[in-house]
Write a protein that holds these residues in place. Sequence first.
Motif, PDB file in Angstrom:
ATOM      1  N   HIS A  40       7.671 -33.784  17.798  1.00  0.00           N
ATOM      2  CA  HIS A  40       7.647 -34.244  19.196  1.00  0.00           C
ATOM      3  C   HIS A  40       7.147 -35.683  19.215  1.00  0.00           C
ATOM      4  CE1 HIS A  40       3.291 -33.330  19.035  1.00  0.00           C
ATOM      5  NE2 HIS A  40       3.181 -34.037  20.150  1.00  0.00           N
ATOM      6  N   LYS A  41       7.433 -36.386  20.302  1.00  0.00           N
ATOM      7  CA  LYS A  41       7.016 -37.782  20.422  1.00  0.00           C
ATOM      8  C   LYS A  41       5.553 -37.825  20.822  1.00  0.00           C
ATOM      9  CE  LYS A  41      11.541 -39.493  21.721  1.00  0.00           C
ATOM     10  NZ  LYS A  41      11.988 -40.523  20.851  1.00  0.00           N
ATOM     11  N   GLU A  42       4.787 -38.619  20.075  1.00  0.00           N
ATOM     12  CA  GLU A  42       3.382 -38.786  20.398  1.00  0.00           C
ATOM     13  C   GLU A  42       2.908 -40.167  19.957  1.00  0.00           C
ATOM     14  OE1 GLU A  42       1.056 -35.766  18.471  1.00  0.00           O
ATOM     15  OE2 GLU A  42       1.554 -36.451  16.482  1.00  0.00           O
ATOM     16  N   LYS A  43       1.871 -40.657  20.585  1.00  0.00           N
ATOM     17  CA  LYS A  43       1.316 -41.965  20.256  1.00  0.00           C
ATOM     18  C   LYS A  43       0.013 -41.843  19.465  1.00  0.00           C
ATOM     19  CE  LYS A  43       3.485 -44.195  24.147  1.00  0.00           C
ATOM     20  NZ  LYS A  43       3.376 -44.960  25.348  1.00  0.00           N
ATOM     21  N   THR A  44      -0.673 -40.704  19.652  1.00  0.00           N
ATOM     22  CA  THR A  44      -1.918 -40.458  18.933  1.00  0.00           C
ATOM     23  C   THR A  44      -1.672 -39.341  17.924  1.00  0.00           C
ATOM     24  OG1 THR A  44      -3.143 -41.001  20.939  1.00  0.00           O
ATOM     25  CG2 THR A  44      -4.348 -39.866  19.200  1.00  0.00           C
ATOM     26  N   PRO A  45      -2.025 -39.544  16.659  1.00  0.00           N
ATOM     27  CA  PRO A  45      -1.769 -38.515  15.638  1.00  0.00           C
ATOM     28  C   PRO A  45      -2.461 -37.187  15.951  1.00  0.00           C
ATOM     29  CG  PRO A  45      -2.464 -40.577  14.618  1.00  0.00           C
ATOM     30  CD  PRO A  45      -2.663 -40.733  16.092  1.00  0.00           C
ATOM     31  N   SER A  46      -1.684 -36.130  15.893  1.00  0.00           N
ATOM     32  CA  SER A  46      -2.242 -34.796  16.096  1.00  0.00           C
ATOM     33  C   SER A  46      -1.704 -33.811  15.058  1.00  0.00           C
ATOM     34  CB  SER A  46      -1.904 -34.280  17.504  1.00  0.00           C
ATOM     35  OG  SER A  46      -0.506 -34.104  17.642  1.00  0.00           O
ATOM     36  N   PHE A  47      -0.978 -34.319  14.080  1.00  0.00           N
ATOM     37  CA  PHE A  47      -0.334 -33.497  13.061  1.00  0.00           C
ATOM     38  C   PHE A  47      -1.210 -33.507  11.805  1.00  0.00           C
ATOM     39  CE2 PHE A  47       2.731 -32.734   9.633  1.00  0.00           C
ATOM     40  CZ  PHE A  47       3.452 -31.664  10.135  1.00  0.00           C
ATOM     41  N   THR A  48      -1.673 -32.324  11.381  1.00  0.00           N
ATOM     42  CA  THR A  48      -2.544 -32.248  10.206  1.00  0.00           C
ATOM     43  C   THR A  48      -1.862 -31.491   9.074  1.00  0.00           C
ATOM     44  OG1 THR A  48      -3.596 -30.212  10.965  1.00  0.00           O
ATOM     45  CG2 THR A  48      -4.654 -32.292  11.604  1.00  0.00           C
ATOM     46  N   VAL A  49      -2.199 -31.888   7.857  1.00  0.00           N
ATOM     47  CA  VAL A  49      -1.690 -31.243   6.655  1.00  0.00           C
ATOM     48  C   VAL A  49      -2.887 -30.903   5.776  1.00  0.00           C
ATOM     49  CG1 VAL A  49      -0.283 -31.521   4.573  1.00  0.00           C
ATOM     50  CG2 VAL A  49       0.495 -32.507   6.742  1.00  0.00           C
ATOM     51  N   ASN A  50      -2.972 -29.661   5.348  1.00  0.00           N
ATOM     52  CA  ASN A  50      -4.057 -29.218   4.484  1.00  0.00           C
ATOM     53  C   ASN A  50      -3.452 -28.750   3.166  1.00  0.00           C
ATOM     54  OD1 ASN A  50      -6.013 -27.527   3.161  1.00  0.00           O
ATOM     55  ND2 ASN A  50      -7.163 -27.469   5.068  1.00  0.00           N
ATOM     56  N   ASP A  51      -3.637 -29.555   2.105  1.00  0.00           N
ATOM     57  CA  ASP A  51      -3.065 -29.213   0.800  1.00  0.00           C
ATOM     58  C   ASP A  51      -3.728 -27.985   0.179  1.00  0.00           C
ATOM     59  OD1 ASP A  51      -1.056 -31.113   0.668  1.00  0.00           O
ATOM     60  OD2 ASP A  51      -2.342 -32.627  -0.253  1.00  0.00           O
ATOM     61  N   GLU A  52      -5.021 -27.798   0.414  1.00  0.00           N
ATOM     62  CA  GLU A  52      -5.717 -26.651  -0.170  1.00  0.00           C
ATOM     63  C   GLU A  52      -5.132 -25.342   0.340  1.00  0.00           C
ATOM     64  OE1 GLU A  52      -9.941 -26.919   0.444  1.00  0.00           O
ATOM     65  OE2 GLU A  52      -9.998 -28.974  -0.316  1.00  0.00           O
ATOM     66  N   LYS A  53      -4.822 -25.302   1.615  1.00  0.00           N
ATOM     67  CA  LYS A  53      -4.250 -24.095   2.214  1.00  0.00           C
ATOM     68  C   LYS A  53      -2.729 -24.098   2.155  1.00  0.00           C
ATOM     69  CE  LYS A  53      -8.080 -23.465   5.439  1.00  0.00           C
ATOM     70  NZ  LYS A  53      -8.493 -23.457   6.844  1.00  0.00           N
ATOM     71  N   GLY A  54      -2.138 -25.264   1.926  1.00  0.00           N
ATOM     72  CA  GLY A  54      -0.683 -25.365   1.902  1.00  0.00           C
ATOM     73  C   GLY A  54      -0.065 -25.211   3.270  1.00  0.00           C
ATOM     74  N   LEU A  55      -0.798 -25.656   4.313  1.00  0.00           N
ATOM     75  CA  LEU A  55      -0.338 -25.458   5.686  1.00  0.00           C
ATOM     76  C   LEU A  55      -0.377 -26.748   6.487  1.00  0.00           C
ATOM     77  CD1 LEU A  55      -2.296 -22.166   6.457  1.00  0.00           C
ATOM     78  CD2 LEU A  55       0.117 -22.359   5.869  1.00  0.00           C
ATOM     79  N   PHE A  56       0.502 -26.823   7.509  1.00  0.00           N
ATOM     80  CA  PHE A  56       0.469 -27.933   8.461  1.00  0.00           C
ATOM     81  C   PHE A  56       0.274 -27.358   9.849  1.00  0.00           C
ATOM     82  CE2 PHE A  56       4.957 -26.739   8.530  1.00  0.00           C
ATOM     83  CZ  PHE A  56       5.279 -26.806   9.881  1.00  0.00           C
ATOM     84  N   TYR A  57      -0.260 -28.201  10.756  1.00  0.00           N
ATOM     85  CA  TYR A  57      -0.450 -27.773  12.144  1.00  0.00           C
ATOM     86  C   TYR A  57      -0.442 -28.996  13.045  1.00  0.00           C
ATOM     87  CZ  TYR A  57      -2.240 -25.607  16.345  1.00  0.00           C
ATOM     88  OH  TYR A  57      -2.366 -25.145  17.626  1.00  0.00           O
TER      89      TYR A  57
END
Length: 176
Positions: A40-57
Amino acid sequence: MFPADFLEVLRSKIILSDIVSLQISLQKRGREYLGLCPFHKEKTPSFTVNDEKGLFYCFGCGAHGDAIGFIMQSQNLSFSDAVTDLALKVGLPLPQEAPAMDSHKHQLLYKILEEAANWFQVQLMKPTALKALEYLQQRGLTLETIQAFRLGYAPANNGLQRALLARGYNESTLIE
């Protein structure tokens, strides 16, 4: 589909931030990476990636998942195509499909399973299984329910094996 152990190995070989960073810019923030959501279009980062868990949110739109889900959503691919794509990226050979079982063999194995289920049902109604039957009834199961769901009892002996061998099935087929 793909075997569960293959998918587990695939997920263990993937570094999710490497996959995601091919599409968006990520910045390390503690244990996670942060970036602008690709969904989605956003100006402030809200997308996280966690390599330890292998998940994004994404806290903005709620998109979430693992590497397979990310590839599926970001590239509009099917599960199978996403798994194939990731396996190629990490150099993991795809599992070979097991040869299809012939119809006669399938019917034979089904017949053996049916006879085994019947054998277990009969065992539950024998005096040696009285405690098991009483336990089921104490849990509120009626005889009608027990019969409808084909509940049975497995005595602590090899009675099923002996019964099926006595009916003419060979041991290798029973193992299969």
